[in-house]
Design a protein around this motif. Structure first.
Motif, PDB file in Angstrom:
ATOM      1  N   UNK A 133       8.027  -2.674  27.227  1.00  0.00           N
ATOM      2  CA  UNK A 133       7.794  -2.013  25.947  1.00  0.00           C
ATOM      3  C   UNK A 133       7.973  -2.990  24.793  1.00  0.00           C
ATOM      4  N   UNK A 134       8.904  -3.921  24.922  1.00  0.00           N
ATOM      5  CA  UNK A 134       9.086  -4.935  23.889  1.00  0.00           C
ATOM      6  C   UNK A 134       7.827  -5.785  23.742  1.00  0.00           C
ATOM      7  N   UNK A 135       7.246  -6.192  24.868  1.00  0.00           N
ATOM      8  CA  UNK A 135       6.026  -7.000  24.843  1.00  0.00           C
ATOM      9  C   UNK A 135       4.891  -6.234  24.173  1.00  0.00           C
ATOM     10  N   UNK A 136       4.728  -4.969  24.546  1.00  0.00           N
ATOM     11  CA  UNK A 136       3.675  -4.145  23.958  1.00  0.00           C
ATOM     12  C   UNK A 136       3.894  -3.988  22.454  1.00  0.00           C
ATOM     13  N   UNK A 162       2.713   1.808  20.725  1.00  0.00           N
ATOM     14  CA  UNK A 162       4.031   2.171  21.282  1.00  0.00           C
ATOM     15  C   UNK A 162       4.405   3.624  21.021  1.00  0.00           C
ATOM     16  N   UNK A 163       4.024   4.129  19.858  1.00  0.00           N
ATOM     17  CA  UNK A 163       4.395   5.506  19.509  1.00  0.00           C
ATOM     18  C   UNK A 163       3.549   6.515  20.269  1.00  0.00           C
ATOM     19  N   UNK A 164       2.307   6.151  20.563  1.00  0.00           N
ATOM     20  CA  UNK A 164       1.468   7.023  21.389  1.00  0.00           C
ATOM     21  C   UNK A 164       2.047   7.122  22.796  1.00  0.00           C
ATOM     22  N   UNK A 165       2.448   5.973  23.352  1.00  0.00           N
ATOM     23  CA  UNK A 165       3.049   5.971  24.688  1.00  0.00           C
ATOM     24  C   UNK A 165       4.350   6.763  24.683  1.00  0.00           C
ATOM     25  N   UNK A 166       5.130   6.596  23.629  1.00  0.00           N
ATOM     26  CA  UNK A 166       6.397   7.315  23.514  1.00  0.00           C
ATOM     27  C   UNK A 166       6.163   8.827  23.465  1.00  0.00           C
ATOM     28  N   UNK A 167       5.144   9.234  22.725  1.00  0.00           N
ATOM     29  CA  UNK A 167       4.825  10.661  22.618  1.00  0.00           C
ATOM     30  C   UNK A 167       4.368  11.230  23.952  1.00  0.00           C
ATOM     31  N   UNK A 179      12.221   3.064  26.681  1.00  0.00           N
ATOM     32  CA  UNK A 179      11.151   2.802  25.724  1.00  0.00           C
ATOM     33  C   UNK A 179      11.708   2.558  24.324  1.00  0.00           C
ATOM     34  N   UNK A 180      12.673   3.361  23.936  1.00  0.00           N
ATOM     35  CA  UNK A 180      13.265   3.210  22.603  1.00  0.00           C
ATOM     36  C   UNK A 180      14.001   1.874  22.492  1.00  0.00           C
ATOM     37  N   UNK A 181      14.708   1.497  23.555  1.00  0.00           N
ATOM     38  CA  UNK A 181      15.379   0.191  23.554  1.00  0.00           C
ATOM     39  C   UNK A 181      14.363  -0.940  23.388  1.00  0.00           C
ATOM     40  N   UNK A 182      13.231  -0.817  24.088  1.00  0.00           N
ATOM     41  CA  UNK A 182      12.192  -1.837  23.972  1.00  0.00           C
ATOM     42  C   UNK A 182      11.638  -1.930  22.565  1.00  0.00           C
TER      43      UNK A 182
END
Length: 258
Positions: A133-136, A162-167, A179-182
């Protein structure tokens, strides 16, 4: 014609190739029962009391058992890692490796704080998804003009990825801690590397010279001021590339036989 796997693997940039290889070898080792996930996960008491220091590394190399989830993570990670290493880090794989080391170290520190302070009750056993997630996140921040089509349902610019993936993860009741940590670590790196130097004219993150000498290809290196504006690899933009090729063909003179 499809690109042979050997050629595709050979053409991967060095850091992306090394990490992908480590993940695949680790996952195959688990599949063949040569090693068990219990020997790989992050456990601070075992690290400090039994000196099982390899856990500081192995927890970044295991996503899941061989299956759809593992393949999805590998595809997503390798794709964006390659874009980043061949784009804004082109010729500077030492700097890219340092980004990984910085991100991994910060993830371990944050996780240790959460563990010992009891701020987060559920332990995060593997930080590999956070690294992905950090890389993305870093890729998305450095490519604000790229547009992404999600299943051809809607289109959005790269910084929203990233926010779309998170959602989507939230809608499917997926744990969002990794994901949030990334995102947090990715934003810290992005701020220190791209934002802070422009406002202070100072760089806090400096890649050790040994990494530069071992991994950098100076013939294709970009200046630090150019890194955030580097072009994206053509294979990442198939529609745009096809349009460019078509326009070029239309502009080329056509030979006429008399």
């Amino acid at each position: 014609m499809a690109q042979p796997f050997e050629d595709w693997y050979k053409n991967l940039p060095i850091v992306t190739k090394l990490y992908m290889t480590g993940c695949v070898v680790t996952t195959i080792g688990v599949y063949l029962e040569l090693v068990h996930p219990l020997q790989l996960y992050l456990n601070f008491p075992l690290i400090t009391k039994r000196y099982e220091v390899w856990r500081l590394v192995t927890n970044f190399l295991f996503y899941d058992h061989i299956g759809l989830n593992f393949l999805f993570h590998m595809y997503f990670l390798v794709r964006h890692s390659r874009l980043l290493e061949e784009g804004s880090f082109r010729g500077r794989s030492g700097d890219y490796l340092f980004m990984w080391i910085f991100g991994a170290s910060l993830l371990l520190i944050i996780n240790a704080i959460l563990f010992y302070s009891k701020l987060y009750t559920s332990s995060i056993l593997f930080l590999a998804p956070s690294m992905a997630f950090m890389v993305v996140y870093v890729w998305s921040k450095r490519n604000p003009n790229i547009h992404i089509s999600f299943l051809r349902l809607f289109t959005f610019s790269a910084p929203f990825l990233p926010w779309v993936i998170l959602t989507i993860g939230y809608l499917f009741h997926h744990s969002l801690a990794n994901d949030i940590l990334g995102i947090v670590v990715g934003h810290i790196y992005y701020y220190l590397e791209d934002v802070y130097p422009t406002v202070s004219n100072r760089r806090l993150l400096k890649t050790p010279s040994i990494l530069k000498s071992l991994f950098d290809n100076n013939n294709h290196a970009l200046d630090p001021d150019q890194q955030r504006h580097a072009p994206v690899a053509n294979w990442a933009q198939p529609e745009q590339q096809q349009q460019q090729d078509q326009q070029q063909q239309e502009q080329e003179p056509v030979a006429v036989n008399e």
